[in-house]
Design a protein around this motif. Structure first.
Motif, PDB file in Angstrom:
ATOM      1  N   PRO A 192      89.417 -26.460 -22.934  1.00  0.00           N
ATOM      2  CA  PRO A 192      88.330 -26.040 -21.875  1.00  0.00           C
ATOM      3  C   PRO A 192      89.089 -25.809 -20.635  1.00  0.00           C
ATOM      4  O   PRO A 192      89.804 -26.856 -20.206  1.00  0.00           O
ATOM      5  CB  PRO A 192      87.214 -27.105 -22.020  1.00  0.00           C
ATOM      6  N   TYR A 193      88.420 -25.313 -19.705  1.00  0.00           N
ATOM      7  CA  TYR A 193      89.047 -24.893 -18.494  1.00  0.00           C
ATOM      8  C   TYR A 193      88.195 -25.497 -17.595  1.00  0.00           C
ATOM      9  O   TYR A 193      87.063 -25.391 -17.530  1.00  0.00           O
ATOM     10  CB  TYR A 193      89.182 -23.181 -17.898  1.00  0.00           C
ATOM     11  N   LEU A 194      88.714 -26.565 -16.802  1.00  0.00           N
ATOM     12  CA  LEU A 194      87.758 -27.303 -15.853  1.00  0.00           C
ATOM     13  C   LEU A 194      87.919 -27.373 -14.325  1.00  0.00           C
ATOM     14  O   LEU A 194      87.264 -27.868 -13.682  1.00  0.00           O
ATOM     15  CB  LEU A 194      87.912 -28.976 -16.350  1.00  0.00           C
ATOM     16  N   ASP A 195      89.121 -26.417 -13.914  1.00  0.00           N
ATOM     17  CA  ASP A 195      89.154 -26.102 -12.566  1.00  0.00           C
ATOM     18  C   ASP A 195      88.421 -24.839 -11.910  1.00  0.00           C
ATOM     19  O   ASP A 195      89.310 -24.207 -11.553  1.00  0.00           O
ATOM     20  CB  ASP A 195      90.670 -26.312 -12.415  1.00  0.00           C
ATOM     21  N   HIS A 196      87.549 -24.990 -11.979  1.00  0.00           N
ATOM     22  CA  HIS A 196      86.504 -23.812 -11.269  1.00  0.00           C
ATOM     23  C   HIS A 196      86.521 -23.641  -9.925  1.00  0.00           C
ATOM     24  O   HIS A 196      85.783 -22.938  -9.093  1.00  0.00           O
ATOM     25  CB  HIS A 196      85.265 -23.689 -11.927  1.00  0.00           C
ATOM     26  N   ASN A 197      87.286 -24.854  -9.189  1.00  0.00           N
ATOM     27  CA  ASN A 197      87.206 -24.709  -7.603  1.00  0.00           C
ATOM     28  C   ASN A 197      87.911 -23.544  -6.908  1.00  0.00           C
ATOM     29  O   ASN A 197      87.252 -23.011  -6.080  1.00  0.00           O
ATOM     30  CB  ASN A 197      87.850 -25.914  -6.981  1.00  0.00           C
ATOM     31  N   ALA A 198      89.044 -23.092  -7.447  1.00  0.00           N
ATOM     32  CA  ALA A 198      89.648 -22.159  -6.688  1.00  0.00           C
ATOM     33  C   ALA A 198      89.327 -20.649  -7.687  1.00  0.00           C
ATOM     34  O   ALA A 198      89.463 -19.710  -7.042  1.00  0.00           O
ATOM     35  CB  ALA A 198      91.235 -22.388  -6.916  1.00  0.00           C
ATOM     36  N   THR A 199      89.112 -20.785  -8.921  1.00  0.00           N
ATOM     37  CA  THR A 199      88.908 -19.771  -9.519  1.00  0.00           C
ATOM     38  C   THR A 199      88.400 -19.734 -10.978  1.00  0.00           C
ATOM     39  O   THR A 199      88.650 -20.900 -11.350  1.00  0.00           O
ATOM     40  CB  THR A 199      90.516 -18.807  -9.859  1.00  0.00           C
ATOM     41  N   SER A 200      87.832 -18.811 -11.636  1.00  0.00           N
ATOM     42  CA  SER A 200      87.270 -19.132 -12.803  1.00  0.00           C
ATOM     43  C   SER A 200      87.987 -17.654 -13.646  1.00  0.00           C
ATOM     44  O   SER A 200      88.185 -16.929 -13.212  1.00  0.00           O
ATOM     45  CB  SER A 200      85.753 -18.844 -13.039  1.00  0.00           C
ATOM     46  N   PRO A 201      88.141 -18.250 -15.050  1.00  0.00           N
ATOM     47  CA  PRO A 201      88.788 -16.988 -15.921  1.00  0.00           C
ATOM     48  C   PRO A 201      87.816 -15.952 -15.967  1.00  0.00           C
ATOM     49  O   PRO A 201      86.550 -16.305 -15.872  1.00  0.00           O
ATOM     50  CB  PRO A 201      88.777 -17.798 -17.505  1.00  0.00           C
ATOM     51  N   LEU A 202      88.359 -14.924 -16.107  1.00  0.00           N
ATOM     52  CA  LEU A 202      87.450 -13.642 -16.119  1.00  0.00           C
ATOM     53  C   LEU A 202      86.854 -13.495 -17.794  1.00  0.00           C
ATOM     54  O   LEU A 202      87.706 -13.738 -18.743  1.00  0.00           O
ATOM     55  CB  LEU A 202      88.265 -12.230 -15.698  1.00  0.00           C
ATOM     56  N   ARG A 203      85.769 -12.950 -17.594  1.00  0.00           N
ATOM     57  CA  ARG A 203      85.287 -12.522 -18.963  1.00  0.00           C
ATOM     58  C   ARG A 203      85.889 -11.161 -19.382  1.00  0.00           C
ATOM     59  O   ARG A 203      86.482 -10.637 -18.367  1.00  0.00           O
ATOM     60  CB  ARG A 203      83.652 -12.309 -19.098  1.00  0.00           C
ATOM     61  N   ASP A 204      86.109 -11.052 -20.829  1.00  0.00           N
ATOM     62  CA  ASP A 204      86.792  -9.933 -21.252  1.00  0.00           C
ATOM     63  C   ASP A 204      86.053  -8.385 -20.467  1.00  0.00           C
ATOM     64  O   ASP A 204      86.830  -7.643 -20.260  1.00  0.00           O
ATOM     65  CB  ASP A 204      86.486  -9.817 -22.726  1.00  0.00           C
ATOM     66  N   GLU A 205      84.773  -8.514 -20.591  1.00  0.00           N
ATOM     67  CA  GLU A 205      84.243  -7.392 -20.002  1.00  0.00           C
ATOM     68  C   GLU A 205      84.692  -6.958 -18.438  1.00  0.00           C
ATOM     69  O   GLU A 205      84.807  -6.012 -18.165  1.00  0.00           O
ATOM     70  CB  GLU A 205      82.542  -7.371 -19.827  1.00  0.00           C
ATOM     71  N   ALA A 206      84.396  -8.157 -17.573  1.00  0.00           N
ATOM     72  CA  ALA A 206      85.042  -8.203 -16.389  1.00  0.00           C
ATOM     73  C   ALA A 206      86.421  -7.553 -16.264  1.00  0.00           C
ATOM     74  O   ALA A 206      86.919  -6.763 -15.272  1.00  0.00           O
ATOM     75  CB  ALA A 206      84.767  -9.206 -15.615  1.00  0.00           C
ATOM     76  N   ARG A 207      87.375  -8.120 -16.925  1.00  0.00           N
ATOM     77  CA  ARG A 207      88.652  -7.861 -16.975  1.00  0.00           C
ATOM     78  C   ARG A 207      88.947  -6.325 -17.243  1.00  0.00           C
ATOM     79  O   ARG A 207      89.829  -5.580 -16.641  1.00  0.00           O
ATOM     80  CB  ARG A 207      89.438  -8.682 -17.844  1.00  0.00           C
ATOM     81  N   HIS A 208      88.319  -5.884 -18.133  1.00  0.00           N
ATOM     82  CA  HIS A 208      88.418  -4.475 -18.824  1.00  0.00           C
ATOM     83  C   HIS A 208      87.784  -3.497 -17.789  1.00  0.00           C
ATOM     84  O   HIS A 208      88.574  -2.566 -17.328  1.00  0.00           O
ATOM     85  CB  HIS A 208      87.672  -4.298 -20.151  1.00  0.00           C
TER      86      HIS A 208
END
Length: 146
Positions: free
Chosen positions: A2-18
């Protein structure tokens, strides 16, 4: 993992990346008047409509920014300006003691250039939430100073 460092950025959802990849592939400035610029502009405006629909707003009220700092500055300045335009007399701005620097700097500059506008920091509880007793006290203090 799990990604826990959402202070600076958050992983993109596939839909957003596309969607972002499709927009970047146009490779044009949406403010340009040539064909590719108009195509890029239509992508931006479609995104603006989607965001507006998602939050129940008008597309004219959706502003895209480069990031959180720019958004915070626009929001804080806009709120103060709108209140003034509506005839409200704003004398204090409250900022939590743990607020992000982008808010602290923007609020400080705003208070320095706005006569009669005082910046006040409100302490937080051990869990990081605003100390409501301190806020209540600060609000009562303002009533006595008016």
């Amino acid at each position: 993992m799990p990604y826990l460092d959402h202070n600076a950025t958050s992983p993109l959802r596939d839909e957003a990346r596309h969607a972002m990849e499709r927009a970047v592939a146009i490779g044009a400035n949406p403010s340009s008047v040539h064909a590719l610029g108009r195509q890029a502009r239509s992508v931006v405006e479609a995104a603006r409509e989607q965001v507006a629909d998602l939050v129940g707003a008008s597309s004219k009220d959706v502003i895209f920014t480069s990031g959180g700092t720019e958004a915070n500055v626009i929001a804080l300045n806009g709120a103060i300006e709108a209140a003034a335009e509506a005839g409200a007399r704003i004398t204090r701005v409250f900022v939590s003691a743990v607020e992000h620097d982008s808010i602290v700097v923007a609020a400080t500059k705003l208070s320095e250039r706005s006569a009669g506008l005082r910046l006040e920091f409100i302490p937080v509880a051990a869990d990081g939430t605003v100390d409501l007793a301190a806020l209540s006290s600060a609000l009562r203090e303002g009533d006595r100073k008016s």
